[in-house]
Write a protein that holds these residues in place. Structure first.
Motif, PDB file in Angstrom:
ATOM      1  N   THR A  60       0.837  -1.203   0.000  1.00  0.00           N
ATOM      2  CA  THR A  60       0.000   0.000   0.000  1.00  0.00           C
ATOM      3  C   THR A  60       0.867   1.247   0.000  1.00  0.00           C
ATOM      4  O   THR A  60       1.997   1.245   0.517  1.00  0.00           O
ATOM      5  N   THR A  61       0.335   2.315  -0.561  1.00  0.00           N
ATOM      6  CA  THR A  61       1.065   3.575  -0.641  1.00  0.00           C
ATOM      7  C   THR A  61       1.321   4.159   0.742  1.00  0.00           C
ATOM      8  O   THR A  61       2.398   4.712   1.007  1.00  0.00           O
ATOM      9  N   ASP A  62       0.356   4.053   1.650  1.00  0.00           N
ATOM     10  CA  ASP A  62       0.523   4.601   2.994  1.00  0.00           C
ATOM     11  C   ASP A  62       1.679   3.932   3.733  1.00  0.00           C
ATOM     12  O   ASP A  62       2.508   4.614   4.351  1.00  0.00           O
ATOM     13  N   ALA A  63       1.731   2.614   3.660  1.00  0.00           N
ATOM     14  CA  ALA A  63       2.819   1.896   4.328  1.00  0.00           C
ATOM     15  C   ALA A  63       4.166   2.250   3.712  1.00  0.00           C
ATOM     16  O   ALA A  63       5.172   2.407   4.418  1.00  0.00           O
ATOM     17  N   GLU A  71      20.306   0.453   8.533  1.00  0.00           N
ATOM     18  CA  GLU A  71      20.918  -0.392   9.556  1.00  0.00           C
ATOM     19  C   GLU A  71      19.895  -0.960  10.545  1.00  0.00           C
ATOM     20  O   GLU A  71      20.223  -1.877  11.291  1.00  0.00           O
ATOM     21  N   HIS A  72      18.668  -0.434  10.524  1.00  0.00           N
ATOM     22  CA  HIS A  72      17.706  -0.806  11.557  1.00  0.00           C
ATOM     23  C   HIS A  72      16.478  -1.546  11.041  1.00  0.00           C
ATOM     24  O   HIS A  72      15.877  -2.327  11.784  1.00  0.00           O
ATOM     25  N   GLU A  73      16.090  -1.342   9.805  1.00  0.00           N
ATOM     26  CA  GLU A  73      14.874  -1.976   9.292  1.00  0.00           C
ATOM     27  C   GLU A  73      15.000  -2.253   7.800  1.00  0.00           C
ATOM     28  O   GLU A  73      15.798  -1.632   7.103  1.00  0.00           O
ATOM     29  N   ALA A  74      14.196  -3.213   7.357  1.00  0.00           N
ATOM     30  CA  ALA A  74      14.231  -3.607   5.948  1.00  0.00           C
ATOM     31  C   ALA A  74      12.834  -4.009   5.503  1.00  0.00           C
ATOM     32  O   ALA A  74      12.012  -4.471   6.303  1.00  0.00           O
ATOM     33  N   ALA A  75      12.573  -3.853   4.211  1.00  0.00           N
ATOM     34  CA  ALA A  75      11.272  -4.226   3.671  1.00  0.00           C
ATOM     35  C   ALA A  75      11.401  -4.529   2.190  1.00  0.00           C
ATOM     36  O   ALA A  75      12.310  -4.028   1.512  1.00  0.00           O
ATOM     37  N   ALA A  76      10.477  -5.332   1.703  1.00  0.00           N
ATOM     38  CA  ALA A  76      10.321  -5.562   0.274  1.00  0.00           C
ATOM     39  C   ALA A  76       9.043  -4.859  -0.159  1.00  0.00           C
ATOM     40  O   ALA A  76       8.023  -4.902   0.544  1.00  0.00           O
ATOM     41  N   VAL A  77       9.095  -4.219  -1.308  1.00  0.00           N
ATOM     42  CA  VAL A  77       7.961  -3.460  -1.836  1.00  0.00           C
ATOM     43  C   VAL A  77       7.481  -4.142  -3.107  1.00  0.00           C
ATOM     44  O   VAL A  77       8.290  -4.462  -3.984  1.00  0.00           O
ATOM     45  N   GLY A 130      -2.944  -0.467  -7.104  1.00  0.00           N
ATOM     46  CA  GLY A 130      -3.120   0.825  -6.457  1.00  0.00           C
ATOM     47  C   GLY A 130      -1.891   1.379  -5.767  1.00  0.00           C
ATOM     48  O   GLY A 130      -1.939   2.485  -5.225  1.00  0.00           O
ATOM     49  N   LEU A 131      -0.765   0.654  -5.772  1.00  0.00           N
ATOM     50  CA  LEU A 131       0.441   1.137  -5.095  1.00  0.00           C
ATOM     51  C   LEU A 131       1.107   2.236  -5.913  1.00  0.00           C
ATOM     52  O   LEU A 131       1.383   2.066  -7.103  1.00  0.00           O
ATOM     53  N   ASP A 132       1.385   3.362  -5.278  1.00  0.00           N
ATOM     54  CA  ASP A 132       2.096   4.478  -5.889  1.00  0.00           C
ATOM     55  C   ASP A 132       3.538   4.466  -5.382  1.00  0.00           C
ATOM     56  O   ASP A 132       3.786   4.612  -4.180  1.00  0.00           O
ATOM     57  N   LEU A 133       4.475   4.295  -6.289  1.00  0.00           N
ATOM     58  CA  LEU A 133       5.886   4.206  -5.907  1.00  0.00           C
ATOM     59  C   LEU A 133       6.538   5.565  -5.672  1.00  0.00           C
ATOM     60  O   LEU A 133       7.723   5.626  -5.330  1.00  0.00           O
ATOM     61  N   SER A 134       5.807   6.652  -5.823  1.00  0.00           N
ATOM     62  CA  SER A 134       6.404   7.990  -5.740  1.00  0.00           C
ATOM     63  C   SER A 134       7.214   8.228  -4.468  1.00  0.00           C
ATOM     64  O   SER A 134       8.324   8.796  -4.544  1.00  0.00           O
ATOM     65  N   PRO A 135       6.735   7.839  -3.273  1.00  0.00           N
ATOM     66  CA  PRO A 135       7.554   8.093  -2.075  1.00  0.00           C
ATOM     67  C   PRO A 135       8.935   7.452  -2.147  1.00  0.00           C
ATOM     68  O   PRO A 135       9.938   8.058  -1.744  1.00  0.00           O
ATOM     69  N   LEU A 136       8.997   6.242  -2.675  1.00  0.00           N
ATOM     70  CA  LEU A 136      10.279   5.553  -2.774  1.00  0.00           C
ATOM     71  C   LEU A 136      11.153   6.156  -3.871  1.00  0.00           C
ATOM     72  O   LEU A 136      12.358   6.371  -3.678  1.00  0.00           O
ATOM     73  N   LEU A 137      10.562   6.449  -5.017  1.00  0.00           N
ATOM     74  CA  LEU A 137      11.339   7.023  -6.111  1.00  0.00           C
ATOM     75  C   LEU A 137      11.863   8.404  -5.747  1.00  0.00           C
ATOM     76  O   LEU A 137      12.995   8.763  -6.121  1.00  0.00           O
TER      77      LEU A 137
END
Length: 425
Positions: free
Chosen positions: A9-12, A50-56, A62-69
């Motif tokens: 999700t975009t919020d997460a 160094e503290h957290e990791a995630a796969a997107v 409906g996922l918007d990649l803008s925050p990551l890009l």
């Protein structure tokens, strides 16, 4: 390290990126498929500090990649760390028209602290962290959904391991003082020109003999046409026609479409189908290259002749010795093409004659060519040394032998302390 569930999700994603934007560095990796498409199909993005990791999951509805890009290409305060990141950067460029910056590639960095030319990720992990990666999910189909736990664990490991390795590698670079060696290499990796796909330059990647302006003009037109055809159908360019087929057609253009059925690499259907008609129209409209557009007469690997080739071989030996002595990948010090140009007499616009490369290798390379440096076998070890130093050492050893009251084998009087080879001007 905290591992988040798969982000869909975009919020997460926005919440994660807000936190990562405060990190000193983030590690990035992607999983993609491109075997059957022209454009790589992005299937998964992994990111960690160094503290957290995630796969997107970029394929999530409906996922918007803008925050990551935005984090990757617009945030200059966070260093983006990749391993062999060329294709990852290409994907980001395709999505945004920009490249991540500032950037750091651990594969390139390893060249400055070891003799590894292109160390793979699994070998990097084993070298720095002391364990082997389970490669079972390496060749998975990342486009299939749902992704199982094993796939996600494998993918996340690509950034969690990197987040542990990077600080240690950085400390090694700082300790050795070689960090500045990599500045230019990292800027090259981040240069958008490396990823900008100009169909009118596609012909430059195709091997073709000769400099005939008309032939090269046809090749340029055919290569650009193939790019547009492949892009339009989103299939690999090789599915349209192979490089050697285009080069053959450019050299021996068919007089009529019916002749395409006889061209090796094309099916018989080309003699009457629409794509064959479009190829013939492309050939008909092709214009010869101008004098300014022709490739330079002197190829990158300058013609050396027999003597020049021997000089180039000695330069390559010198490169191996120096790389071993300072524990650095030889390709980081100098490229074979540059060594051949140096042997051919070129002294300008060679990277090995500039900056730190000159200090570490280029000066010795010049002195070897000018007859001031030699190879010697001293103490059973191959080394490089100046001619006057060899003469001094040989004289000192002869004096010591003359003064020593020892019985000598008669053959010893013909045996010198070392073997030296030098090049005279």
């Amino acid at each position: 390290m905290k591992i988040h569930p798969l982000i869909t999700t975009t919020d997460a994603l926005a919440e994660l990126c807000d936190r990562l934007a405060k990190a000193d560095f983030i590690c990035v990796d992607t999983e993609f498929m491109r075997e059957s498409t022209y454009w790589p199909e992005l299937c998964l993005i992994q990111i960690a500090d160094e503290h957290e990791a995630a796969a997107v999951d970029p394929m999530a509805s409906g996922l918007d990649l803008s925050p990551l890009l935005d984090l990757l290409v617009d945030n200059e305060d966070v260093l983006k760390v990749f391993h062999a990141g060329g294709q990852d950067v290409e994907i980001i460029y395709n999505l945004t028209g920009k490249t991540p910056h500032p950037i750091f590639d651990t594969q390139i960095a390893m060249m400055a602290v070891s003799q590894s030319e292109q160390i793979g990720y699994s070998n990097l992990v084993e070298s720095w962290l002391g364990f082997s990666i389970d490669k079972g999910a390496r060749f998975t189909d990342w486009s299939r959904r749902p992704l199982d736990a094993r796939q996600l664990e494998y993918a996340i490991g690509d950034v969690t391991h990197l987040a542990k390795i990077f600080p240690r590698l950085l400390k090694r670079l700082i300790k050795t003082g070689r960090g500045e060696w990599l500045d230019a290499e990292m800027e090259k990796l981040a240069d958008p020109e490396n990823y900008r796909n100009d169909p009118n330059k596609a012909w430059e990647r195709i091997r073709a003999s000769g400099r005939n302006p008309a032939m090269l003009g046809r090749l340029r037109a055919l290569a650009a046409w193939r790019e547009y055809e492949a892009q339009d159908k989103n299939i690999p360019r090789g599915r349209i026609a192979r490089d050697e087929t285009l080069a053959d057609i450019a050299s021996h253009p068919p007089k009529a479409q019916a002749d395409l059925g006889k061209v090796r690499g094309l099916s018989a259907g080309w003699k009457e189908n629409e794509i064959g008609r479009r190829m013939m129209a492309t050939l008909a409209n092709a214009k010869p290259l101008t004098d300014e557009e022709l490739p330079p007469r002197t190829p990158r690997g300058a013609p050396l002749g027999k003597e020049g080739a021997l000089v180039a071989d000695l330069l390559k030996l010198l490169l191996k010795i120096r790389a071993r002595e300072i524990d650095v990948a030889s390709r980081l010090l100098a490229r074979s093409d540059d060594l051949e140009l140096l042997a051919a007499g070129v002294r300008k616009n060679l990277a090995l004659l500039e900056g730190w490369r000159f200090e570490q290798f280029g000066r010795d390379a010049l002195e070897l060519v000018e007859g001031k440096l030699a190879f010697a076998v001293l103490g059973g070890r191959l080394k490089m040394t100046h001619i006057d130093e060899i003469h001094e050492e040989m004289g000192a050893r002869r004096a010591a032998d003359d003064a020593a009251e020892v019985d000598a084998d008669p053959a010893d009087e013909h045996r010198g302390p070392g073997i030296a080879v030098s090049i005279e001007e």
